[in-house]
Write a protein that holds these residues in place. Structure first.
Motif, PDB file in Angstrom:
ATOM      1  N   GLU A 119      88.496  67.898  58.067  1.00 55.77           N
ATOM      2  CA  GLU A 119      89.528  68.880  59.058  1.00 55.77           C
ATOM      3  C   GLU A 119      90.426  68.450  59.623  1.00 55.77           C
ATOM      4  N   ASP A 120      90.430  67.630  61.107  1.00 53.97           N
ATOM      5  CA  ASP A 120      91.796  67.667  61.300  1.00 53.97           C
ATOM      6  C   ASP A 120      91.858  65.618  61.589  1.00 53.97           C
ATOM      7  N   HIS A 121      91.341  64.989  60.520  1.00 59.37           N
ATOM      8  CA  HIS A 121      91.075  62.935  60.872  1.00 59.37           C
ATOM      9  C   HIS A 121      90.438  62.500  59.767  1.00 59.37           C
ATOM     10  N   SER A 137      98.461  60.896  54.683  1.00 62.92           N
ATOM     11  CA  SER A 137      98.004  60.934  55.930  1.00 62.92           C
ATOM     12  C   SER A 137      97.689  62.348  56.880  1.00 62.92           C
ATOM     13  N   ARG A 138      97.084  62.195  57.621  1.00 65.65           N
ATOM     14  CA  ARG A 138      96.319  63.128  58.385  1.00 65.65           C
ATOM     15  C   ARG A 138      97.693  64.757  58.951  1.00 65.65           C
ATOM     16  N   TYR A 139      99.016  63.764  58.984  1.00 71.06           N
ATOM     17  CA  TYR A 139      99.925  64.597  60.057  1.00 71.06           C
ATOM     18  C   TYR A 139     100.371  65.576  58.421  1.00 71.06           C
ATOM     19  N   GLU A 140     100.072  65.349  57.190  1.00 69.96           N
ATOM     20  CA  GLU A 140     100.750  65.708  56.557  1.00 69.96           C
ATOM     21  C   GLU A 140      98.890  65.852  55.286  1.00 69.96           C
ATOM     22  N   PRO A 141      98.558  66.959  55.108  1.00 72.65           N
ATOM     23  CA  PRO A 141      97.072  66.965  54.711  1.00 72.65           C
ATOM     24  C   PRO A 141      97.155  67.668  52.887  1.00 72.65           C
ATOM     25  N   ASP A 142      98.070  68.046  52.802  1.00 75.93           N
ATOM     26  CA  ASP A 142      98.375  68.809  51.457  1.00 75.93           C
ATOM     27  C   ASP A 142      98.949  68.072  50.585  1.00 75.93           C
ATOM     28  N   ARG A 143      99.212  67.062  50.372  1.00 71.70           N
ATOM     29  CA  ARG A 143      99.963  66.257  50.117  1.00 71.70           C
ATOM     30  C   ARG A 143      99.421  64.644  49.673  1.00 71.70           C
ATOM     31  N   LEU A 144      99.864  63.663  48.152  1.00 69.81           N
ATOM     32  CA  LEU A 144      99.245  61.973  48.182  1.00 69.81           C
ATOM     33  C   LEU A 144     101.200  62.218  47.687  1.00 69.81           C
ATOM     34  N   ILE A 145     101.162  60.724  48.073  1.00 75.64           N
ATOM     35  CA  ILE A 145     102.250  59.870  47.986  1.00 75.64           C
ATOM     36  C   ILE A 145     101.959  58.784  47.233  1.00 75.64           C
ATOM     37  N   CYS A 146     101.945  58.697  45.762  1.00 77.20           N
ATOM     38  CA  CYS A 146     102.049  57.289  44.541  1.00 77.20           C
ATOM     39  C   CYS A 146     103.365  56.485  44.919  1.00 77.20           C
ATOM     40  N   ALA A 147     103.688  55.511  44.067  1.00 83.30           N
ATOM     41  CA  ALA A 147     104.821  54.943  43.699  1.00 83.30           C
ATOM     42  C   ALA A 147     104.080  53.442  43.034  1.00 83.30           C
ATOM     43  N   ARG A 148     105.170  53.492  41.839  1.00 85.47           N
ATOM     44  CA  ARG A 148     104.259  52.243  41.114  1.00 85.47           C
ATOM     45  C   ARG A 148     106.098  51.135  40.825  1.00 85.47           C
ATOM     46  N   LYS A 149     104.884  49.891  40.744  1.00 87.24           N
ATOM     47  CA  LYS A 149     105.978  48.743  40.391  1.00 87.24           C
ATOM     48  C   LYS A 149     105.101  47.967  39.616  1.00 87.24           C
ATOM     49  N   ARG A 205      77.098  51.533  44.903  1.00 89.11           N
ATOM     50  CA  ARG A 205      75.814  52.128  45.522  1.00 89.11           C
ATOM     51  C   ARG A 205      75.454  51.607  46.309  1.00 89.11           C
ATOM     52  N   ALA A 206      76.339  50.730  46.855  1.00 89.99           N
ATOM     53  CA  ALA A 206      76.087  50.087  48.281  1.00 89.99           C
ATOM     54  C   ALA A 206      77.292  50.595  48.852  1.00 89.99           C
ATOM     55  N   LEU A 207      78.232  51.029  48.646  1.00 86.50           N
ATOM     56  CA  LEU A 207      79.258  52.222  49.499  1.00 86.50           C
ATOM     57  C   LEU A 207      78.341  53.517  49.445  1.00 86.50           C
ATOM     58  N   GLU A 208      78.045  54.280  48.472  1.00 85.83           N
ATOM     59  CA  GLU A 208      77.575  54.831  48.024  1.00 85.83           C
ATOM     60  C   GLU A 208      76.342  55.379  49.870  1.00 85.83           C
ATOM     61  N   GLU A 209      75.809  54.060  49.804  1.00 80.53           N
ATOM     62  CA  GLU A 209      74.928  54.084  50.214  1.00 80.53           C
ATOM     63  C   GLU A 209      74.784  54.031  52.371  1.00 80.53           C
ATOM     64  N   LYS A 210      76.073  53.744  52.219  1.00 77.62           N
ATOM     65  CA  LYS A 210      76.288  53.730  53.501  1.00 77.62           C
ATOM     66  C   LYS A 210      77.410  55.048  53.981  1.00 77.62           C
ATOM     67  N   VAL A 211      78.005  55.461  52.850  1.00 78.35           N
ATOM     68  CA  VAL A 211      78.663  56.943  52.762  1.00 78.35           C
ATOM     69  C   VAL A 211      77.127  58.232  53.150  1.00 78.35           C
ATOM     70  N   GLY A 212      75.874  58.022  52.773  1.00 79.71           N
ATOM     71  CA  GLY A 212      75.113  58.555  52.872  1.00 79.71           C
ATOM     72  C   GLY A 212      75.411  58.697  54.380  1.00 79.71           C
ATOM     73  N   ALA A 213      74.627  58.580  55.074  1.00 79.12           N
ATOM     74  CA  ALA A 213      74.446  58.806  56.606  1.00 79.12           C
ATOM     75  C   ALA A 213      75.714  59.405  57.014  1.00 79.12           C
ATOM     76  N   THR A 214      77.373  59.371  57.065  1.00 74.16           N
ATOM     77  CA  THR A 214      78.480  60.224  57.508  1.00 74.16           C
ATOM     78  C   THR A 214      78.387  61.863  57.096  1.00 74.16           C
ATOM     79  N   ASP A 215      78.782  62.305  56.990  1.00 69.44           N
ATOM     80  CA  ASP A 215      79.336  63.265  56.414  1.00 69.44           C
ATOM     81  C   ASP A 215      81.160  63.682  55.503  1.00 69.44           C
ATOM     82  N   LEU A 216      80.470  63.568  54.350  1.00 66.84           N
ATOM     83  CA  LEU A 216      82.116  63.102  54.343  1.00 66.84           C
ATOM     84  C   LEU A 216      82.275  64.800  53.562  1.00 66.84           C
ATOM     85  N   VAL A 217      83.372  65.264  54.269  1.00 68.90           N
ATOM     86  CA  VAL A 217      83.660  66.818  53.665  1.00 68.90           C
ATOM     87  C   VAL A 217      84.982  66.701  53.667  1.00 68.90           C
TER      88      VAL A 217
END
Ligand code: F6R
Length: 608
Positions: free
Chosen positions: A39-41, A162-174, A52-64
């Motif tokens: 949503e907004d955060h 960024s939370r401020y721009e919810p419609d984009r991901l910025i990538c850079a490579r070197k 698996r450890a990450l998934e167990e930790k996420v289990g309790a939260t609501d990552l939607v």
């Protein structure tokens, strides 16, 4: 090495991120994390250990949420722990970043950002990226990232959200790969193709200096000057397994080809602008080094062979006696140690039981211990007084290749660093050697491009059950490594001999057509080697010589020649071992062996 996954589209991002990260597990990692725009955060979960450890930790939260980034970390700066896992965020948690590579000037940037009031939560180099974005952000994430990459030195494949721009991901490579997977109303980002293949085979492959603005419906790629690029869509034909190996048939071959990068990464930021060596991680003072009476190198297997090269290098440059010992012997021979003996333990995994026992013994006896290892957070790295990392990235094939060459690089750097402290080497000589060291990656590249020259010799070799490697001086140390490599993956019996020793018994085993690999890269020993080559030729051996560019003589005596590029003879082991690795690899393939998992060998030997 670290893995990157990003998603933006109409589906729930979390399962896609986890699925993508699981496809990168083969690369090795010690912690993982995800960040989603819920949503907004921004919501972020990180965990040390397996996915698996990450998934167990996420289990309790609501990552939607339908936009997110995920990362598997192979520790470089800072031990493996929750705080050091990626993503990293700024002070306000409005910006998050995942990153592969090394930010070389992170320390000075961190100090500057701290003076500007930023608070850091991790020990990583990556965290500066998040704070720099916060610092530069003026309403356009892409522009902020552009300013950040102008400021940093080093290598990066990075994705920012960024939370401020919810419609984009910025990538850079070197110098660290990034691929964008193209979907319908959705797009994907990954450091490696296997993470994408379940979703799409249409990709853009980013080049160095490029920056990508990825939304649900578009991907805009710009060059370093901000000019949009018309990029060709690459259709990936590989299956998942081939993709994991980057298209190579085996991990061993992939890792052999990764050596130019691994060497470059290991040298990175350790050579100053004026060509001297700066190993910050070595804390010995000039006075301590001047009081040293002896150096002892301890290791097992391939790492022991790196130590043998180290002996020649240290003795030549520092004029200090060096002993090299296999760790399983060292620990039981009541070695003479004390504070005037520097002990260098070498271990790719940092977990080898015998090497660890040697390290503990050396510490107990009061010797300063420097560890050379590839694994941050390994037991060796935690217990040694000082650690110098080889930045080879995880080695997956059981047979060690890029770990060995990067161990050599660290040993050269350590010798030069100590030489500077002890004032044992004039600065001009250090500069000459560091200049040559920086040329090694392109020399290795050149040898890899000549791999087909080995075909005929390999076909002969793979039909034999015995072979010999001969050499003198540094070439003998490399011969030992070549022979181990061949034995362990092709199961051909191989003997490495100091060439001058052949006549003390072994010549009887040289029979008609037996393959002999003669290393002759040390000009001061050429004539001696020619005599030894003549000895085996007189018994009708079939000889392949590894020679250095400029040597027009050795080739005349033998049946086949591989020429390595010219370098300072002291550095030749980094180059002469490459054809030997390839030779072993191709012989093993021709004999139908399981190259990446040879019988009776383990990657990490944690028992005595
Ligand atoms: C050979 C090989 C082994 C290791 C040895 C030490 O290709 O990989 O000989 O070099 O088992 O392992 P580390 O370096 O992890 O201590």
């Amino acid at each position: 090495m670290c893995g990157i996954v990003g998603y933006i589209g109409g589906q729930q991002a979390y399962p896609i991120l986890i699925e993508g990260l699981s496809k990168l597990e083969y690369r090795g990692y010690d912690s993982a994390g995800v960040a989603l725009l819920c949503e907004d955060h921004l919501e972020m979960v990180k965990s040390v250990g397996r996915l698996r450890a990450l998934e167990e930790k996420v289990g309790a939260t609501d990552l939607v949420g339908t936009i997110g980034i995920g990362h598997t970390r192979w520790a470089t700066h800072g031990r493996p722990c929750d705080e050091n896992a990626h993503p990293h965020s700024d002070c306000t948690n409005e910006f998050v970043v995942i990153h592969n590579g090394i930010i070389e000037n992170y320390q000075s940037l961190r100090e500057w950002l701290q003076s500007e009031g930023h608070t850091f939560r991790s020990e990583t180099d990556t965290e500066v990226l998040a704070h720099l974005i916060e610092h530069f952000y003026e309403g356009d994430l892409k522009e902020a990232v552009r300013l950040v990459i102008d400021k940093v030195k080093g290598s990066y494949g990075m994705v920012a959200m960024s939370r401020y721009e919810p419609d984009r991901l910025i990538c850079a490579r070197k110098d660290s790969p990034l691929v964008i997977g193209l979907g319908e109303g959705e797009n994907f980002i990954a450091s490696d193709i296997p993470a994408l293949l379940k979703y799409t085979r249409q990709t853009f492959i980013l080049n160095d200096g490029e920056l990508a603005d990825v939304t649900r419906d578009s991907v805009i790629i710009e060059n370093g000057n901000g000019v949009p690029i018309d990029k060709e869509i690459i259709h990936i034909e590989w299956d998942v397994l081939a993709a994991e190996k980057d298209g190579y048939e085996h991990f061993m071959l992939k890792e052999i080809h990764e050596q130019p990068k691994a060497i470059r990464d290991t040298l990175r930021s350790r050579i100053t602008a004026d060509g001297l060596v700066n190993l910050d991680e070595v804390k010995l003072t000039a006075e301590q080094t001047k009081n040293l009476l002896k150096v002892v190198m301890v290791a097992c297997g391939t790492a022991y062979h790196a130590g043998l090269v180290g002996k020649y290098v240290f003795e030549k440059l520092l004029r200090l006696p060096v002993e090299v010992d296999v760790a399983s012997e060292f620990r039981y021979r009541d070695p003479l140690l004390g504070e005037d003996t520097l002990v260098v333990v070498i271990s790719q995994s940092g977990e080898t039981a015998d090497t660890l026992a040697a390290l503990r013994l050396a510490k107990e006896k009061g010797s300063p211990v420097v560890a050379v290892t590839n694994v941050v957070g390994s037991t060796v790295s935690r217990e040694a007084d000082q650690v110098i990392y080889t930045w080879a990235g995880p080695e997956i094939a059981v047979a060690s290749t890029k770990a060995y060459t990067t161990q050599l690089i660290v040993l050269y750097l350590l010798a030069l660093h100590l030489g500077q402290l002890m004032e044992a080497i004039p600065n001009e000589e250090v500069v000459l050697l560091t200049q040559e060291l920086t040329q090694l990656p392109s020399h290795v590249d050149q040898i890899l491009r000549q791999a087909n020259e080995l075909t005929e010799f390999t076909s002969r070799l793979s039909q034999w059950e015995d072979t010999f490697f001969i050499g003198r001086g540094l070439d003998y140390a490399v011969a030992l490594e070549g022979s181990l490599k061949l034995k362990e993956i092709s199961y051909i019996h191989a003997e490495a001999y100091a060439a001058g020793e052949l006549k003390h018994g072994t010549l009887a085993l040289i029979t008609e057509n037996i393959p002999v690999i003669a290393l002759a890269t040390q000009p001061q020993l050429y004539e001696k080697m020619w005599s030894n080559i003549k000895e085996v030729k007189a018994r009708d051996a079939y000889v392949l010589a590894i020679v250095m560019e400029g040597d027009r003589e050795t080739g005349k005596e033998v049946d086949a020649v591989i020429t390595i590029p010219a370098t300072i003879p002291l550095l030749s082991p980094v180059l002469s071992v490459i054809p030997l690795q390839l030779l072993s690899y191709y012989a093993a393939v021709q004999r139908g062996c399981d190259v990446d998992k040879p019988r009776n060998l383990a990657k990490s030997v944690t028992v005595e």
